[in-house]
Design a protein around this motif. Structure first.
Motif, PDB file in Angstrom:
ATOM      1  N   GLY A  50       0.834  -1.183   0.000  1.00 40.09           N
ATOM      2  CA  GLY A  50       0.000   0.000   0.000  1.00 40.09           C
ATOM      3  C   GLY A  50       0.870   1.235   0.000  1.00 40.09           C
ATOM      4  O   GLY A  50       2.107   1.143   0.059  1.00 40.09           O
ATOM      5  N   PRO A  51       0.277   2.406  -0.030  1.00 40.75           N
ATOM      6  CA  PRO A  51       1.069   3.640  -0.077  1.00 40.75           C
ATOM      7  C   PRO A  51       1.848   3.914   1.197  1.00 40.75           C
ATOM      8  O   PRO A  51       2.847   4.636   1.163  1.00 40.75           O
ATOM      9  CB  PRO A  51       0.014   4.725  -0.320  1.00 40.75           C
ATOM     10  CG  PRO A  51      -1.270   4.135   0.159  1.00 40.75           C
ATOM     11  CD  PRO A  51      -1.169   2.670  -0.108  1.00 40.75           C
ATOM     12  N   ASN A  52       1.417   3.328   2.314  1.00 42.11           N
ATOM     13  CA  ASN A  52       2.065   3.637   3.591  1.00 42.11           C
ATOM     14  C   ASN A  52       2.615   2.413   4.311  1.00 42.11           C
ATOM     15  O   ASN A  52       2.994   2.511   5.477  1.00 42.11           O
ATOM     16  CB  ASN A  52       1.073   4.345   4.512  1.00 42.11           C
ATOM     17  CG  ASN A  52       0.601   5.668   3.948  1.00 42.11           C
ATOM     18  OD1 ASN A  52       1.401   6.489   3.520  1.00 42.11           O
ATOM     19  ND2 ASN A  52      -0.705   5.866   3.920  1.00 42.11           N
ATOM     20  N   GLY A  53       2.644   1.279   3.635  1.00 47.50           N
ATOM     21  CA  GLY A  53       3.138   0.083   4.290  1.00 47.50           C
ATOM     22  C   GLY A  53       2.888  -1.153   3.455  1.00 47.50           C
ATOM     23  O   GLY A  53       2.449  -1.083   2.303  1.00 47.50           O
ATOM     24  N   VAL A  54       3.157  -2.311   4.071  1.00 44.03           N
ATOM     25  CA  VAL A  54       2.988  -3.592   3.385  1.00 44.03           C
ATOM     26  C   VAL A  54       2.282  -4.568   4.306  1.00 44.03           C
ATOM     27  O   VAL A  54       2.224  -4.374   5.525  1.00 44.03           O
ATOM     28  CB  VAL A  54       4.361  -4.171   2.956  1.00 44.03           C
ATOM     29  CG1 VAL A  54       5.078  -3.241   1.999  1.00 44.03           C
ATOM     30  CG2 VAL A  54       5.246  -4.467   4.174  1.00 44.03           C
ATOM     31  N   TRP A  55       1.743  -5.630   3.701  1.00 43.44           N
ATOM     32  CA  TRP A  55       1.134  -6.707   4.457  1.00 43.44           C
ATOM     33  C   TRP A  55       1.969  -7.966   4.264  1.00 43.44           C
ATOM     34  O   TRP A  55       2.368  -8.292   3.136  1.00 43.44           O
ATOM     35  CB  TRP A  55      -0.295  -6.961   3.989  1.00 43.44           C
ATOM     36  CG  TRP A  55      -1.250  -5.870   4.363  1.00 43.44           C
ATOM     37  CD1 TRP A  55      -2.076  -5.847   5.450  1.00 43.44           C
ATOM     38  CD2 TRP A  55      -1.507  -4.658   3.650  1.00 43.44           C
ATOM     39  NE1 TRP A  55      -2.820  -4.698   5.468  1.00 43.44           N
ATOM     40  CE2 TRP A  55      -2.501  -3.944   4.370  1.00 43.44           C
ATOM     41  CE3 TRP A  55      -0.993  -4.097   2.473  1.00 43.44           C
ATOM     42  CZ2 TRP A  55      -2.971  -2.706   3.960  1.00 43.44           C
ATOM     43  CZ3 TRP A  55      -1.467  -2.858   2.053  1.00 43.44           C
ATOM     44  CH2 TRP A  55      -2.450  -2.175   2.794  1.00 43.44           C
ATOM     45  N   ILE A  56       2.246  -8.643   5.356  1.00 45.04           N
ATOM     46  CA  ILE A  56       3.045  -9.862   5.279  1.00 45.04           C
ATOM     47  C   ILE A  56       2.284 -11.016   5.927  1.00 45.04           C
ATOM     48  O   ILE A  56       1.484 -10.817   6.849  1.00 45.04           O
ATOM     49  CB  ILE A  56       4.430  -9.693   5.943  1.00 45.04           C
ATOM     50  CG1 ILE A  56       4.307  -9.316   7.428  1.00 45.04           C
ATOM     51  CG2 ILE A  56       5.262  -8.658   5.188  1.00 45.04           C
ATOM     52  CD1 ILE A  56       5.657  -9.256   8.164  1.00 45.04           C
ATOM     53  N   ARG A  57       2.527 -12.211   5.413  1.00 41.20           N
ATOM     54  CA  ARG A  57       1.870 -13.428   5.899  1.00 41.20           C
ATOM     55  C   ARG A  57       2.917 -14.362   6.487  1.00 41.20           C
ATOM     56  O   ARG A  57       4.024 -14.505   5.948  1.00 41.20           O
ATOM     57  CB  ARG A  57       1.129 -14.128   4.764  1.00 41.20           C
ATOM     58  CG  ARG A  57       0.476 -15.444   5.163  1.00 41.20           C
ATOM     59  CD  ARG A  57      -0.020 -16.194   3.943  1.00 41.20           C
ATOM     60  NE  ARG A  57      -1.150 -15.520   3.304  1.00 41.20           N
ATOM     61  CZ  ARG A  57      -1.536 -15.765   2.068  1.00 41.20           C
ATOM     62  NH1 ARG A  57      -0.862 -16.624   1.304  1.00 41.20           N
ATOM     63  NH2 ARG A  57      -2.576 -15.129   1.561  1.00 41.20           N
ATOM     64  N   SER A  58       2.569 -15.027   7.548  1.00 40.14           N
ATOM     65  CA  SER A  58       3.492 -15.938   8.235  1.00 40.14           C
ATOM     66  C   SER A  58       3.955 -17.056   7.305  1.00 40.14           C
ATOM     67  O   SER A  58       3.184 -17.592   6.508  1.00 40.14           O
ATOM     68  CB  SER A  58       2.809 -16.542   9.462  1.00 40.14           C
ATOM     69  OG  SER A  58       3.662 -17.460  10.095  1.00 40.14           O
ATOM     70  N   THR A  59       5.202 -17.404   7.426  1.00 42.43           N
ATOM     71  CA  THR A  59       5.747 -18.565   6.710  1.00 42.43           C
ATOM     72  C   THR A  59       5.673 -19.821   7.554  1.00 42.43           C
ATOM     73  O   THR A  59       6.031 -20.904   7.083  1.00 42.43           O
ATOM     74  CB  THR A  59       7.204 -18.301   6.301  1.00 42.43           C
ATOM     75  OG1 THR A  59       7.966 -17.961   7.478  1.00 42.43           O
ATOM     76  CG2 THR A  59       7.292 -17.142   5.301  1.00 42.43           C
ATOM     77  N   THR A  60       5.203 -19.675   8.786  1.00 41.33           N
ATOM     78  CA  THR A  60       5.044 -20.837   9.677  1.00 41.33           C
ATOM     79  C   THR A  60       3.646 -20.786  10.287  1.00 41.33           C
ATOM     80  O   THR A  60       3.486 -20.535  11.490  1.00 41.33           O
ATOM     81  CB  THR A  60       6.114 -20.845  10.786  1.00 41.33           C
ATOM     82  OG1 THR A  60       6.047 -19.592  11.511  1.00 41.33           O
ATOM     83  CG2 THR A  60       7.509 -21.021  10.204  1.00 41.33           C
ATOM     84  N   PRO A  61       2.590 -20.984   9.474  1.00 44.54           N
ATOM     85  CA  PRO A  61       1.219 -20.840   9.976  1.00 44.54           C
ATOM     86  C   PRO A  61       0.862 -21.894  11.010  1.00 44.54           C
ATOM     87  O   PRO A  61       1.405 -23.004  11.004  1.00 44.54           O
ATOM     88  CB  PRO A  61       0.373 -21.005   8.712  1.00 44.54           C
ATOM     89  CG  PRO A  61       1.223 -21.822   7.793  1.00 44.54           C
ATOM     90  CD  PRO A  61       2.625 -21.398   8.055  1.00 44.54           C
ATOM     91  N   ASP A  62      -0.064 -21.517  11.900  1.00 47.85           N
ATOM     92  CA  ASP A  62      -0.567 -22.485  12.864  1.00 47.85           C
ATOM     93  C   ASP A  62      -1.898 -23.036  12.352  1.00 47.85           C
ATOM     94  O   ASP A  62      -2.310 -22.750  11.233  1.00 47.85           O
ATOM     95  CB  ASP A  62      -0.715 -21.856  14.262  1.00 47.85           C
ATOM     96  CG  ASP A  62      -1.740 -20.715  14.308  1.00 47.85           C
ATOM     97  OD1 ASP A  62      -2.562 -20.613  13.377  1.00 47.85           O
ATOM     98  OD2 ASP A  62      -1.731 -19.941  15.282  1.00 47.85           O
ATOM     99  N   ASP A  63      -2.577 -23.826  13.157  1.00 50.16           N
ATOM    100  CA  ASP A  63      -3.851 -24.418  12.745  1.00 50.16           C
ATOM    101  C   ASP A  63      -5.022 -23.857  13.549  1.00 50.16           C
ATOM    102  O   ASP A  63      -6.062 -24.494  13.676  1.00 50.16           O
ATOM    103  CB  ASP A  63      -3.807 -25.942  12.877  1.00 50.16           C
ATOM    104  CG  ASP A  63      -3.503 -26.404  14.296  1.00 50.16           C
ATOM    105  OD1 ASP A  63      -3.285 -25.526  15.173  1.00 50.16           O
ATOM    106  OD2 ASP A  63      -3.485 -27.622  14.541  1.00 50.16           O
TER     107      ASP A  63
END
Length: 512
Positions: A50-63
């Motif tokens: 986005g214009p003011n930041g980013v979104w990141i997703r976990s590489t070690t997801p839980d259940d």
């Protein structure tokens, strides 16, 4: 109340939290238990910018379905050098942000530093709502609503203070919070209302929906205000959503990030909405037919929204009354302004406004309406300053007429007059002022429009019938259905309840 699990360890000297997953940072509550803590070596796949930041997703997801695997990283200095598909690591501070005290907080990582690109070109796959996730709940918003989002009293609890454990299978707010920051796709989206001026559009997807109606929208019902609907906000690429879409329009599949913004959960799409199928009509016309006499009369009601003789929407109002309402015998009108509109010049008569309206109707239908109203005192009835809005009636005089007309003034309280005389038409109660206002001096009507009572005689009838046209105080001042205060604050509820009581049981409006 269940206590949320504690997910962190920290050094007593630096209060640093190290090597935690994004799900552990978010936790399974609305407010992160790490709020205010510095975190280090947070690793995630960059899923949107986005214009003011980013979104990141976990590489070690839980259940755990209650913990979001994604988070917003706020920092203008991190966006330029990064690309969607990068896996990055960073340090930062866990922050709860909101721009208004009535909003739900957004959990984010602020002040990012030591940003490192671990790898690039990784695949980014959005989660399809209802397929890769649970489906949105269809009735309840929050356990803090006590089973009824409309219950009183309002604001008995704040999400930010109770911080309940999320139950995304049962509560709508919990569902959207459990996806906060995630990149999601809405399949087969459909507009359920017109967009606002920014192009923000409420939609439903291919999941279960309650209250669907024939217009292509959804209808609220007792205790159910449809938490399964979601707004589509401003596109992240700077494009603009259409502002001319309408209820029932279909869009291409929508992909974007879930974000708490301006008091609502929203999906911020990667790019602008694209319409695929237009709804056939905004609404079907009525099928009710008048017989032109008391056996079968037709009635309509229309809030004409600050109507004055020069209003640009006056032709549309006339067209709707002709084409959709099919020129009813009697129409209840609200928000009729005086002849000078919002100009605060002491003018209170609406003769010009109502003449313009009935004239526009006649030009489309050859139906000639008469009208009835009571002029308010200047600037005493609320609404747009100088506009002097009031309620009024338009009616077809060949079908209905005022019974013993005696128009009251702004401060005249109408009362029921006991039946007199021997003729059938004289043995029915009349109104002391017809049309007349109901208890206009009552404190319940301070800076608010007063109800207008009227008695009518229909063609072929031997006795009159009675109507009350109401337009109670605006519900402005309430809080969002997606807001922090539960149940949401219902703006002007006390004033409207007082007005309802005056309208229904006023001592000045009873039959003796």
């Amino acid at each position: 109340m269940k206590l949320a699990p504690v997910f962190w360890a920290f050094t007593s000297l630096q209060s640093l939290v190290t090597a935690l997953s994004i799900a552990e940072i978010n936790g399974n509550t609305f407010i992160s238990l790490l709020s205010g803590k510095e975190v280090t070596d947070v690793t995630g796949l960059l899923i949107a910018k986005g214009p003011n930041g980013v979104w990141i997703r976990s590489t070690t997801p839980d259940d755990d379905e209650a913990t979001s695997e994604a988070i917003y990283v706020f920092g203008r200095n991190v966006t330029a050098a990064l690309t969607v598909g990068d896996i990055i690591s960073l340090d930062g501070k866990v922050t709860e942000y909101r721009s208004n005290a009535n909003y739900i907080y957004l959990t984010e990582i602020s002040s990012p530093k030591n940003v490192q690109v671990v790898s690039s070109g990784n695949e980014v796959t959005p989660l399809v709502i209802g397929k890769d996730t649970l489906s949105p709940p269809t009735v309840q918003y929050s356990e803090l609503d006590g089973g009824d989002i409309y219950s009183l009293p309002n604001a008995v609890a704040n999400i930010s203070e109770v911080n309940p454990v999320l139950d995304p299978a049962k509560y709508g707010l919990d569902f959207w919070e459990s996806l906060s920051g995630e990149l999601v796709t809405v399949k087969a989206p459909r507009a359920i209302k017109t967009p606002n001026k920014y192009g923000d559009t409420w939609v439903v997807g291919d999941w279960e929906i309650t209250g669907e109606n024939e217009h292509g929208g959804v209808t609220m019902s007792d205790k159910d205000s449809n938490p399964e609907v979601i707004t589509i906000g401003s596109p992240l690429d700077g494009t603009k959503n259409p502002t001319d879409s309408k209820m029932g329009d279909q869009f291409e599949d929508i992909t974007g990030v879930v974000q708490q913004t301006f008091g609502f959960y929203a999906i911020l799409p990667l790019t602008a909405l694209k319409t695929t199928t237009l709804a056939t009509a905004a609404a079907p016309p009525t099928t009710l037919v008048s017989q032109g006499k008391c056996k079968a009369l037709t009635f309509g009601s229309y809030n004409v929204e600050n109507l004055s003789p020069t209003s640009a929407h006056l032709p549309d109002v006339a067209g709707h009354i002709v084409e959709y309402l099919k020129t009813p015998d009697l129409v209840f009108i609200q928000e009729v302004q005086d002849d000078s509109g919002p100009t605060d010049d002491g003018v209170v008569t609406a003769n010009g406004t109502l003449t313009a309206l009935v004239g526009a109707i006649k030009s489309r239908s050859n139906v000639t309406y008469a009208f009835a109203e009571v002029e308010p005192a200047s600037n005493e009835d609320g609404g747009q300053p100088g506009g002097n809005i009031r309620v009024a009636y338009i009616y077809r005089p060949e079908v209905v007429s005022l019974y013993k007309p005696n128009q009251g003034g702004a401060n005249d309280a109408t009362e029921v007059v006991a039946a007199q005389g021997k003729n059938n038409s004289d043995r029915a109660p009349a109104l002391s002022f017809n049309p007349g206002r109901i208890d206009p001096a009552n404190a319940a009507w301070e800076s608010s429009r007063k109800p207008l009572a009227a008695a009518w005689m229909a063609k072929g009838s031997k006795k009159p019938f009675y109507t009350v046209n109401v337009h109670w105080s605006s519900k402005g001042g309430g809080t969002s259905l997606h807001g922090d205060r539960r149940p949401p604050i219902n703006g002007a509820v006390d004033a409207r309840m007082a007005q309802a009581n005056v309208t229904g049981v006023s001592s000045n409006f009873h039959c003796g």
